[in-house]
Design a protein around this motif. Structure first.
Motif, PDB file in Angstrom:
ATOM      1  N   ALA A   1       0.729  -1.239  -0.007  1.00  0.00           N
ATOM      2  CA  ALA A   1       0.079   0.116  -0.039  1.00  0.00           C
ATOM      3  C   ALA A   1       0.761   1.202  -0.012  1.00  0.00           C
ATOM      4  N   ARG A   2       1.796   1.392   0.831  1.00  0.00           N
ATOM      5  CA  ARG A   2       2.762   2.428   0.807  1.00  0.00           C
ATOM      6  C   ARG A   2       3.414   2.608  -0.636  1.00  0.00           C
ATOM      7  N   VAL A   3       4.024   1.703  -1.231  1.00  0.00           N
ATOM      8  CA  VAL A   3       4.716   1.614  -2.382  1.00  0.00           C
ATOM      9  C   VAL A   3       3.720   2.084  -3.482  1.00  0.00           C
ATOM     10  N   MET A   4       2.314   1.774  -3.596  1.00  0.00           N
ATOM     11  CA  MET A   4       1.466   2.284  -4.505  1.00  0.00           C
ATOM     12  C   MET A   4       1.203   3.625  -4.318  1.00  0.00           C
ATOM     13  N   VAL A   5       0.866   4.022  -3.117  1.00  0.00           N
ATOM     14  CA  VAL A   5       0.645   5.480  -2.798  1.00  0.00           C
ATOM     15  C   VAL A   5       1.690   6.365  -3.223  1.00  0.00           C
ATOM     16  N   HIS A   6       3.121   6.211  -2.706  1.00  0.00           N
ATOM     17  CA  HIS A   6       4.216   6.950  -2.976  1.00  0.00           C
ATOM     18  C   HIS A   6       4.413   6.962  -4.577  1.00  0.00           C
ATOM     19  N   THR A   7       4.391   5.868  -5.200  1.00  0.00           N
ATOM     20  CA  THR A   7       4.368   6.066  -6.579  1.00  0.00           C
ATOM     21  C   THR A   7       3.464   6.778  -7.421  1.00  0.00           C
ATOM     22  N   ALA A   8       2.294   6.625  -6.978  1.00  0.00           N
ATOM     23  CA  ALA A   8       1.177   7.736  -7.359  1.00  0.00           C
ATOM     24  C   ALA A   8       1.649   9.016  -7.278  1.00  0.00           C
ATOM     25  N   LEU A   9       1.799   9.580  -6.027  1.00  0.00           N
ATOM     26  CA  LEU A   9       2.353  10.787  -5.735  1.00  0.00           C
ATOM     27  C   LEU A   9       3.529  11.200  -6.647  1.00  0.00           C
ATOM     28  N   THR A  10       4.513  10.457  -6.796  1.00  0.00           N
ATOM     29  CA  THR A  10       5.731  10.640  -7.446  1.00  0.00           C
ATOM     30  C   THR A  10       5.390  10.924  -8.692  1.00  0.00           C
ATOM     31  N   ALA A  11       4.462  10.146  -9.526  1.00  0.00           N
ATOM     32  CA  ALA A  11       4.128  10.105 -10.839  1.00  0.00           C
ATOM     33  C   ALA A  11       3.639  11.480 -11.064  1.00  0.00           C
ATOM     34  N   LEU A  12       2.481  11.768 -10.238  1.00  0.00           N
ATOM     35  CA  LEU A  12       1.753  12.986 -10.451  1.00  0.00           C
ATOM     36  C   LEU A  12       2.698  14.300 -10.323  1.00  0.00           C
ATOM     37  N   ALA A  13       3.820  14.279  -9.455  1.00  0.00           N
ATOM     38  CA  ALA A  13       4.768  15.414  -9.282  1.00  0.00           C
ATOM     39  C   ALA A  13       5.656  15.520 -10.224  1.00  0.00           C
ATOM     40  N   ALA A  14       5.788  14.398 -11.155  1.00  0.00           N
ATOM     41  CA  ALA A  14       6.838  14.232 -12.240  1.00  0.00           C
ATOM     42  C   ALA A  14       6.673  15.165 -13.235  1.00  0.00           C
TER      43      ALA A  14
END
Length: 421
Positions: A408-421
């Motif tokens: 769950a943590r990886v999915m959340v952080h990956t989504a946030l990282t992708a949207l911030a890219a």
């Protein structure tokens, strides 16, 4: 948070809920304290529920394109958080957006189970005879549900995250095609997914640039003959001999016609012909899987196999009908999306969580999404770090429930990282 109507039936252990609510053992959160604060708070407050959801889904598996109860459970849970899930046109699978804005990234989980009899002995083992979550899809589903509800608790998000709960990953054609046709990728920039890996320790995640799975096709060859007596094979077409010729000849010819670096392999899994030892049968069938790790080779395999089969069976005088069922393309991770995924893993769990992974010869219909948009697929460690590594697609497969929180943590952080890219 729990909205499960899943009290144990009479005579079954009450492992999901008690009269006073959720009753779960403690599950450590390996990534606790890494933030953001709303994620830490949400996971801390809902860890018992997360385990309850997982155990409920595990105990109530559903086969491909029959995941109606699982879909309704997910829709109810998401709606309880004020979200608006959209169930797929066949009544199984759903998509749900979290957040607002023009930019959108997707996270995907598969929700179907396998036609296997579970043999784990767990108190929350499958209650459905002959059906079991022996590939970890129950964990994938729980992880994405937790990630989606955690994201819904955020004060604000830098865009939209689309949750794709996909049915029918275990069959061909897979449910990814159904979801794509239903518009699951409309407006999506990138997509990410995880798959349980019992060879990787919990708390670590394996990534890879390029192909991480292989294309998988199904072959079925039906042969026909006038039949006859085994004392007079010269008066008929020897069907069993013809089957044997193809069984050994086709893999051998492929090995000389396809680049060996492509990882192309044909393995037969079933052959049926005849009953009597002194009778040449009139019909026979041969079935197997054809796999390759190279996308370009996959595109050329169907006509190549057809020509080779014809060259093998025509001199033998038997009739034949070849069914080449194209399966799934390789999952090919692009470098930019994989860099985002790795950054998300490191942010969620720390640098020590990053691991490499080899290309698998198994198939995964996540590849269909990557035929349309860029993305990356990773392997989530579920092995406790000691004891037997219980493999996927086996009746004894088990996982370390701490992986639910790391995923769950990886999915959340990956989504946030992708949207911030």
């Amino acid at each position: 948070m729990t909205v499960l109507d899943s009290h144990a039936q009479e005579g079954e252990p009450d492992v999901l809920l008690t009269g006073s609510g959720v009753s779960m053992p403690t599950v450590d959160d390996i990534g606790a304290g890494r933030g953001p604060s709303w994620l830490d708070g949400w996971l801390s407050g809902n860890v018992g529920d997360i385990v309850a959801w997982y155990r409920h889904i595990h105990a109530h598996p559903e086969l491909s394109r029959q995941e109606f109860q699982t879909t309704q459970l997910l829709a109810t849970m998401l709606a309880s958080a004020g979200l608006q899930p959209i169930i797929g046109p066949t009544g199984t699978g759903l998509i749900c957006d979290v957040g607002t804005g023009d930019r959108c990234v997707a996270l995907r989980a598969d929700i179907d189970a396998l036609p296997l009899q579970e043999a784990t002995g767990l108190p929350f083992a499958s209650r459905v005879d002959g059906v079991a979550h022996s590939c970890g899809h129950d964990a994938h589903t729980t992880i994405l549900l937790a990630a989606g509800l955690a994201l819904a608790s955020a004060p604000e998000l830098p865009g939209r995250v689309r949750l794709i709960f996909q049915p029918a990953e275990e069959v061909m054609p897979g449910g990814a095609l159904d979801m794509i046709e239903a518009g699951a990728l409309k407006g999506v920039e990138r997509i990410f997914g995880l798959h349980c890996d019992p060879r990787v320790e919990v708390g670590r995640v394996g990534t890879r640039v390029g192909a991480i799975t292989s294309a998988t096709d199904l072959l079925e060859l039906r042969l026909t003959s006038p039949g006859g007596h085994t004392s007079r094979p010269h008066l008929t077409a020897d069907l069993v001999h013809a089957l044997g010729t193809v069984i050994t000849g086709l893999p051998a010819l492929l090995s000389r016609r396809v680049d060996p670096r492509s990882g192309t392999v044909l393995v037969w899994g079933a052959v049926h012909a005849g009953e009597a030892p002194n009778a040449v049968p009139e019909e026979g069938v041969l079935r197997g899987t054809l796999r390759t790790g190279d996308h370009e080779v996959w595109a050329d395999l169907e006509p190549l196999v057809a020509g080779l089969v014809q060259s093998l069976v025509t001199p033998l005088g038997v009739g034949y009908e070849l069914h080449h069922r194209r399966g799934v393309p390789p999952v090919v991770n692009d470098s930019e999306s994989t860099a985002i995924l790795r950054a998300g893993i490191e942010s969620a769990l720390g640098g020590d969580a990053l691991a490499g992974t080899k290309q698998s010869s198994g198939g995964e219909d996540f590849g269909w999404y990557l035929e349309n948009i860029p993305g990356s697929f990773a392997r989530l460690g579920v092995w406790p770090g000691e004891g037997v590594m219980r493999d996927l697609h086996q009746p004894t497969f088990q996982l370390d429930e701490r992986a639910l929180l790391t995923g769950a943590r990886v999915m959340v952080h990956t989504a946030l990282t992708a949207l911030a890219a």
